[in-house]
Scaffold this motif. Structure first.
Motif, PDB file in Angstrom:
ATOM      1  N   LEU A   1      46.886  12.242  28.462  1.00 22.70           N
ATOM      2  CA  LEU A   1      47.145  13.360  27.551  1.00 22.70           C
ATOM      3  C   LEU A   1      46.112  14.480  27.732  1.00 22.70           C
ATOM      4  CD1 LEU A   1      48.245  11.508  24.304  1.00 22.70           C
ATOM      5  CD2 LEU A   1      49.646  12.409  26.163  1.00 22.70           C
ATOM      6  N   GLU A   2      44.879  14.105  28.058  1.00 21.08           N
ATOM      7  CA  GLU A   2      43.865  15.137  28.329  1.00 21.08           C
ATOM      8  C   GLU A   2      44.268  15.977  29.544  1.00 21.08           C
ATOM      9  OE1 GLU A   2      39.113  15.618  29.451  1.00 21.08           O
ATOM     10  OE2 GLU A   2      39.982  13.624  29.177  1.00 21.08           O
ATOM     11  N   LEU A   3      44.705  15.310  30.604  1.00 23.18           N
ATOM     12  CA  LEU A   3      45.120  16.032  31.804  1.00 23.18           C
ATOM     13  C   LEU A   3      46.407  16.812  31.562  1.00 23.18           C
ATOM     14  CD1 LEU A   3      44.310  13.273  34.437  1.00 23.18           C
ATOM     15  CD2 LEU A   3      43.088  15.438  34.114  1.00 23.18           C
ATOM     16  N   THR A   4      47.314  16.249  30.778  1.00 22.68           N
ATOM     17  CA  THR A   4      48.539  16.968  30.416  1.00 22.68           C
ATOM     18  C   THR A   4      48.202  18.264  29.694  1.00 22.68           C
ATOM     19  OG1 THR A   4      49.838  14.930  30.269  1.00 22.68           O
ATOM     20  CG2 THR A   4      50.645  16.825  29.023  1.00 22.68           C
ATOM     21  N   GLY A   5      47.168  18.220  28.882  1.00 22.55           N
ATOM     22  CA  GLY A   5      46.747  19.405  28.139  1.00 22.55           C
ATOM     23  C   GLY A   5      46.227  20.531  29.007  1.00 22.55           C
ATOM     24  N   ARG A   6      46.067  20.298  30.316  1.00 22.04           N
ATOM     25  CA  ARG A   6      45.663  21.365  31.229  1.00 22.04           C
ATOM     26  C   ARG A   6      46.855  22.234  31.649  1.00 22.04           C
ATOM     27  NH1 ARG A   6      40.463  21.884  30.645  1.00 22.04           N
ATOM     28  NH2 ARG A   6      40.520  23.174  32.523  1.00 22.04           N
ATOM     29  N   ALA A   7      48.036  21.897  31.186  1.00 25.96           N
ATOM     30  CA  ALA A   7      49.228  22.670  31.543  1.00 25.96           C
ATOM     31  C   ALA A   7      49.080  24.125  31.109  1.00 25.96           C
ATOM     32  CB  ALA A   7      50.464  22.058  30.889  1.00 25.96           C
ATOM     33  N   PRO A   8      49.664  25.053  31.878  1.00 26.80           N
ATOM     34  CA  PRO A   8      49.619  26.460  31.470  1.00 26.80           C
ATOM     35  C   PRO A   8      50.292  26.653  30.117  1.00 26.80           C
ATOM     36  CG  PRO A   8      50.448  26.226  33.721  1.00 26.80           C
ATOM     37  CD  PRO A   8      50.396  24.848  33.131  1.00 26.80           C
ATOM     38  N   SER A   9      49.765  27.578  29.344  1.00 26.08           N
ATOM     39  CA  SER A   9      50.337  27.863  28.028  1.00 26.08           C
ATOM     40  C   SER A   9      50.134  29.335  27.699  1.00 26.08           C
ATOM     41  CB  SER A   9      49.668  27.000  26.960  1.00 26.08           C
ATOM     42  OG  SER A   9      50.170  27.309  25.681  1.00 26.08           O
ATOM     43  N   ALA A  10      51.220  30.035  27.452  1.00 24.97           N
ATOM     44  CA  ALA A  10      51.121  31.466  27.116  1.00 24.97           C
ATOM     45  C   ALA A  10      50.226  31.642  25.896  1.00 24.97           C
ATOM     46  CB  ALA A  10      52.512  32.035  26.841  1.00 24.97           C
ATOM     47  N   HIS A  11      49.309  32.589  25.986  1.00 27.93           N
ATOM     48  CA  HIS A  11      48.334  32.874  24.926  1.00 27.93           C
ATOM     49  C   HIS A  11      47.445  31.667  24.621  1.00 27.93           C
ATOM     50  CE1 HIS A  11      50.680  36.494  24.251  1.00 27.93           C
ATOM     51  NE2 HIS A  11      51.743  35.756  24.001  1.00 27.93           N
ATOM     52  N   ASN A  12      47.484  30.650  25.470  1.00 28.61           N
ATOM     53  CA  ASN A  12      46.718  29.423  25.266  1.00 28.61           C
ATOM     54  C   ASN A  12      47.107  28.695  23.970  1.00 28.61           C
ATOM     55  OD1 ASN A  12      44.710  27.615  26.309  1.00 28.61           O
ATOM     56  ND2 ASN A  12      43.288  28.315  24.739  1.00 28.61           N
TER      57      ASN A  12
END
Length: 216
Positions: free
Chosen positions: A48-59
């Motif tokens: 889940l930590e690595l999944t959280g590195r996914a790009p996200s608009a406006h973070n």
């Protein structure tokens, strides 16, 4: 412009046996039968930590997860997922959902702390204004599109870490929400069975690049 010292560095702690992204992409399959081998909390947290590195608009990172291990809950989830066998039999089932309302209520957590106070305040106010103009449904759709990016990361990273998955869209979302205490306004992005496969899964069949892309 944000100063360079605001950039955080992610330390790659992969084991030597981990697959590369390319190897994981080529070899990943949906697996519906799992060995009776535990998936540890540390493995799930790393995933889940690595999944959280996914790009996200406006973070904004509007994705959320419920990690289900308890067998009775998995059995109930299986019923909500039209009795798909992997829900009850996998060591872990992750319910992934998008919650834009929680995101908007906690913008201070996603706006970079290194920004000057006036810039942080302006950014937060701008985000509240932009998404405040949208309907609840439109915000939910936007958040779910972002969560699907993270879903792709989760599936690829799981494979690279030696874990198998089966992502599912076949379920009663209201039943899943009620069982897991997910807010009514949230969108269930997917249920993901997670473990170590007892089967290889179907050999994937994909379009060629020429079928889906043009070069200009």
């Amino acid at each position: 412009m944000i100063a360079a010292d605001l950039t955080t560095t992610f330390v790659d702690t992969r084991t030597p046996a981990a697959l590369s992204a390319a190897e994981a992409a080529v070899s990943r399959r949906s697996v519906r039968a799992y060995r009776d081998v535990p998936v540890t909390d540390d493995e799930v947290r790393r995933l889940l930590e690595l999944t959280g590195r996914a790009p996200s608009a406006h973070n904004l990172q509007p994705w959320r997860f419920v990690v289900v291990r308890e067998q009775q809950q998995k059995n109930q989830l299986s019923a909500a997922a039209f009795n798909q066998k992997q829900v009850a039999s996998a060591p872990v089932v992750i319910a992934m959902y998008a919650d834009m309302e929680d995101t908007l209520a906690s913008l201070h957590e996603v706006v970079h702390p290194g920004l000057p106070p006036e810039k942080r305040d302006a950014t937060i106010e701008g985000l509240r204004t932009r998404f405040g103009r949208m309907t609840l449904e439109a915000r939910g759709q936007w958040a779910n599109a972002q969560a699907n990016i993270a879903l792709g990361y989760l599936l690829l990273i799981a494979r690279s870490e030696g874990l198998d998955t089966s992502p599912m869209l076949g379920f009663d979302p209201e039943a899943v929400k009620a069982q897991l205490g997910v807010p009514a306004h949230a969108t269930i992005t997917a249920l993901i069975a997670l473990g170590r496969g007892a089967e290889d899964g179907f050999v994937s069949h994909r379009h060629t690049v020429d079928r889906v892309a043009s070069f200009r």
